[in-house]
Design a protein around this motif. Structure first.
Motif, short mmCIF file in Angstrom:
data_model
loop_
_atom_site.label_atom_id
_atom_site.label_comp_id
_atom_site.label_asym_id
_atom_site.label_seq_id
_atom_site.Cartn_x
_atom_site.Cartn_y
_atom_site.Cartn_z
N CYS A 108 0.76 -1.32 0.08
CA CYS A 108 0.08 -0.11 -0.10
C CYS A 108 0.81 1.21 -0.02
O CYS A 108 2.10 1.25 0.67
N SER A 109 0.48 2.42 -0.82
CA SER A 109 0.94 3.59 -0.69
C SER A 109 0.81 4.43 0.52
O SER A 109 1.55 5.38 0.69
N ASP A 110 -0.41 4.27 1.15
CA ASP A 110 -0.79 5.18 2.03
C ASP A 110 -1.70 4.64 2.99
O ASP A 110 -2.24 3.39 2.67
N TYR A 111 -2.22 5.11 3.89
CA TYR A 111 -3.18 4.40 5.22
C TYR A 111 -4.02 5.56 5.32
O TYR A 111 -3.77 6.51 6.10
N VAL A 112 -5.34 4.96 5.44
CA VAL A 112 -6.63 5.87 6.26
C VAL A 112 -7.26 4.94 7.13
O VAL A 112 -7.66 3.96 6.84
N SER A 113 -7.43 5.49 8.26
CA SER A 113 -8.41 4.87 9.35
C SER A 113 -9.53 4.95 9.31
O SER A 113 -10.14 5.83 8.99
N LYS A 114 -10.37 3.98 9.94
CA LYS A 114 -11.91 4.07 9.86
C LYS A 114 -11.94 4.37 11.59
O LYS A 114 -11.34 3.99 12.34
N PRO A 115 -13.05 5.09 11.82
CA PRO A 115 -14.17 5.75 10.92
C PRO A 115 -13.35 7.06 10.14
O PRO A 115 -12.36 7.44 10.43
N ILE A 116 -13.67 6.87 8.91
CA ILE A 116 -13.33 7.78 7.94
C ILE A 116 -13.40 9.24 7.85
O ILE A 116 -14.48 9.28 8.18
N ASP A 117 -12.43 10.11 8.08
CA ASP A 117 -12.53 11.50 7.70
C ASP A 117 -12.53 11.69 6.33
O ASP A 117 -11.45 11.58 5.73
N MET A 118 -13.66 11.93 5.60
CA MET A 118 -13.85 11.99 4.50
C MET A 118 -12.79 13.44 3.83
O MET A 118 -12.39 13.27 2.48
N ALA A 119 -12.57 14.32 4.48
CA ALA A 119 -11.55 15.61 4.12
C ALA A 119 -10.30 14.85 3.99
O ALA A 119 -9.44 15.13 3.09
N ARG A 120 -9.76 14.07 4.92
CA ARG A 120 -8.67 13.46 5.04
C ARG A 120 -8.51 12.50 3.78
O ARG A 120 -7.40 12.46 2.92
N LEU A 121 -9.68 11.59 3.69
CA LEU A 121 -9.51 10.53 2.34
C LEU A 121 -9.36 11.35 1.17
O LEU A 121 -8.73 11.02 0.53
N LEU A 122 -10.18 12.48 0.78
CA LEU A 122 -10.14 13.17 -0.39
C LEU A 122 -8.77 13.83 -0.42
O LEU A 122 -8.05 13.54 -1.72
N ASP A 123 -8.22 14.22 0.49
CA ASP A 123 -6.88 14.66 0.33
C ASP A 123 -5.89 13.50 -0.01
O ASP A 123 -4.86 13.81 -0.81
N SER A 124 -5.98 12.52 0.69
CA SER A 124 -5.01 11.50 0.40
C SER A 124 -5.35 10.98 -1.06
O SER A 124 -4.25 10.64 -1.69
N ILE A 125 -6.27 10.83 -1.45
CA ILE A 125 -6.62 10.48 -3.03
C ILE A 125 -5.90 11.52 -3.97
O ILE A 125 -5.37 10.92 -4.71
N ALA A 126 -6.01 12.72 -3.50
CA ALA A 126 -5.56 13.84 -4.50
C ALA A 126 -4.18 13.70 -4.40
O ALA A 126 -3.40 14.12 -5.34
N SER B 200 -2.26 22.42 5.79
CA SER B 200 -3.59 21.79 6.67
C SER B 200 -4.68 21.64 5.46
O SER B 200 -4.58 22.18 4.20
N GLY B 201 -5.32 20.45 5.50
CA GLY B 201 -6.58 20.17 4.69
C GLY B 201 -7.72 21.10 4.85
O GLY B 201 -8.72 20.81 4.31
N HIS B 202 -7.79 22.02 5.94
CA HIS B 202 -8.91 22.81 6.38
C HIS B 202 -8.89 23.98 5.82
O HIS B 202 -7.98 24.23 5.15
N GLY B 203 -9.77 24.81 5.76
CA GLY B 203 -9.85 25.90 5.13
C GLY B 203 -9.45 27.12 6.06
O GLY B 203 -8.64 27.33 6.71
N ARG B 204 -10.38 28.22 5.83
CA ARG B 204 -10.11 29.58 6.34
C ARG B 204 -9.72 29.54 7.93
O ARG B 204 -9.25 30.36 8.37
N GLU B 205 -10.75 29.06 8.53
CA GLU B 205 -10.45 29.26 9.97
C GLU B 205 -9.19 28.61 10.44
O GLU B 205 -8.50 29.40 11.41
N GLU B 206 -8.57 27.37 9.77
CA GLU B 206 -7.47 26.91 10.12
C GLU B 206 -6.28 27.78 9.58
O GLU B 206 -5.27 28.08 10.56
N ASN B 207 -6.41 28.57 8.51
CA ASN B 207 -5.60 29.59 8.21
C ASN B 207 -5.26 30.66 9.26
O ASN B 207 -4.20 30.98 9.55
#
Length: 321
Positions: free
Chosen positions: A136-154, A278-285
């Motif tokens: 495997c190239s990477d690893y995502v744990s369950k329960p799935i954080d969808m933002a993290r999943l999309l980030d990993s795929i991208a 970060s994969g989060h938006g304006r608030e994290e910025n």
């Protein structure tokens, strides 16, 4: 053969003429992520139908093209028959009969070299190592954080595109030291002009993204070190004394903010530039800026933006002692 069945009825009704009848539901996928995958072809291998449908919805909403399978055997046959149809595979590890480890090994044995991201409920360090060892190239744990999943795929898709084009980028014309008249030693521009004196530390817990970023920056001659955890970054940084630290906020052991606080207080890194990832938006910025970071970048990181930041920043600190 015994158990209990519970039934719950909720007496919900919408009153005629109520303002609630016309409320538009906020999309589950933020606008900033709706074209994140932009045609990336994703295979989902997952035996649980609810999880499979949920992942399919989010990936499709982010612009991905999705093919799903409910078993390792079916996924294996699909790769064997049409390996070029898939850019990224999401592989459930806990499946009956042929589990994710076995499926991944057999897919790799077929010559499939594109990213395979493990998706599993097991979150121990040993489980992650087993996934990577299986191919495997990477690893995502369950329960799935969808933002993290999309980030990993991208991120995985970007790495594959980089690998596909690497040889093209290495054509002699791109690395010619002569000017337009053929004279050697013409003045370099871009990040290459300052590469010899700039060191970069990249901290990210995703192996695919980490390796890709390191490879891209090293292609420009930068000296790059990497760390996959906060504690590793704390060990590497004082000795390496980087000019730039690209620091993931979400790390598996300690927060990126805590890593930043400790490194920023180090005398050896007093002049280093810290960039939050970060994969989060304006608030994290805003939070990162308030904490004292010099800049903020949204994941998946565009390597061209990293180059612009390095090239446009102030002069780096003095040489290491």
């Amino acid at each position: 053969g015994r158990g209990s069945t519970f039934e719950v009825t909720l007496p919900v009704r919408v009153l005629s003429g109520s303002a609630y009848r016309n409320i538009e539901m906020e999309p589950l996928v933020p606008a900033t992520e709706r074209q994140l995958l932009n045609g990336v072809r994703v295979m989902i291998v997952e035996d649980q139908p609810d999880i499979r449908r949920l992942m399919e919805y989010f990936i499709a909403a982010a612009g991905g093209a999705v093919t799903t399978f409910n078993s390792g055997e079916r996924a294996l046959r699909a790769v064997e028959q049409r390996p070029d149809d898939f850019d990224v595979i999401l592989m459930d590890i806990q499946m009956p009969r042929l589990d994710g480890y076995q499926t991944t090994r057999q897919i790799r044995a077929l010559g499939f070299s594109k990213p395979i991201i493990a998706v599993t409920a097991s979150a121990m360090a040993g489980d992650r190592a087993n996934c990577l060892a299986a191919g495997c190239s990477d690893y995502v744990s369950k329960p799935i954080d969808m933002a993290r999943l999309l980030d990993s795929i991208a991120g995985a898709a970007s790495v594959q595109q980089f690998m596909d084009k690497q040889e093209q980028w290495r054509q002699p014309a791109l690395w010619d030291d002569s000017d337009s008249n053929g004279a050697p030693g013409a003045e370099k521009t871009g990040v290459d002009a300052v590469a010899e004196r700039r060191r970069v530390l990249v901290v990210d817990d995703r192996p695919v993204a980490l390796n890709a970023t390191k490879a891209l920056l090293e292609m420009h001659g930068l000296e790059v070190r990497t760390a996959a955890t906060g504690h590793a970054a704390l060990r590497v940084a004082p000795e390496f004394q980087p000019h730039y630290v690209f620091l993931d906020i979400s790390l598996p052991d300690i927060s990126g903010y805590e890593v930043f606080r400790r490194l920023k207080g180090s005398e050896q890194l007093a002049n280093s530039k810290f960039i939050a990832l970060s994969g989060h938006g304006r608030e994290e910025n805003l939070r990162a800026r308030k904490a004292g970071f010099d800049a903020y970048m949204t994941k998946p990181v565009d390597i061209r933006e990293m180059e612009k930041l390095i090239n446009g920043a102030a002069a780096p600190p003095a040489k290491r002692q």
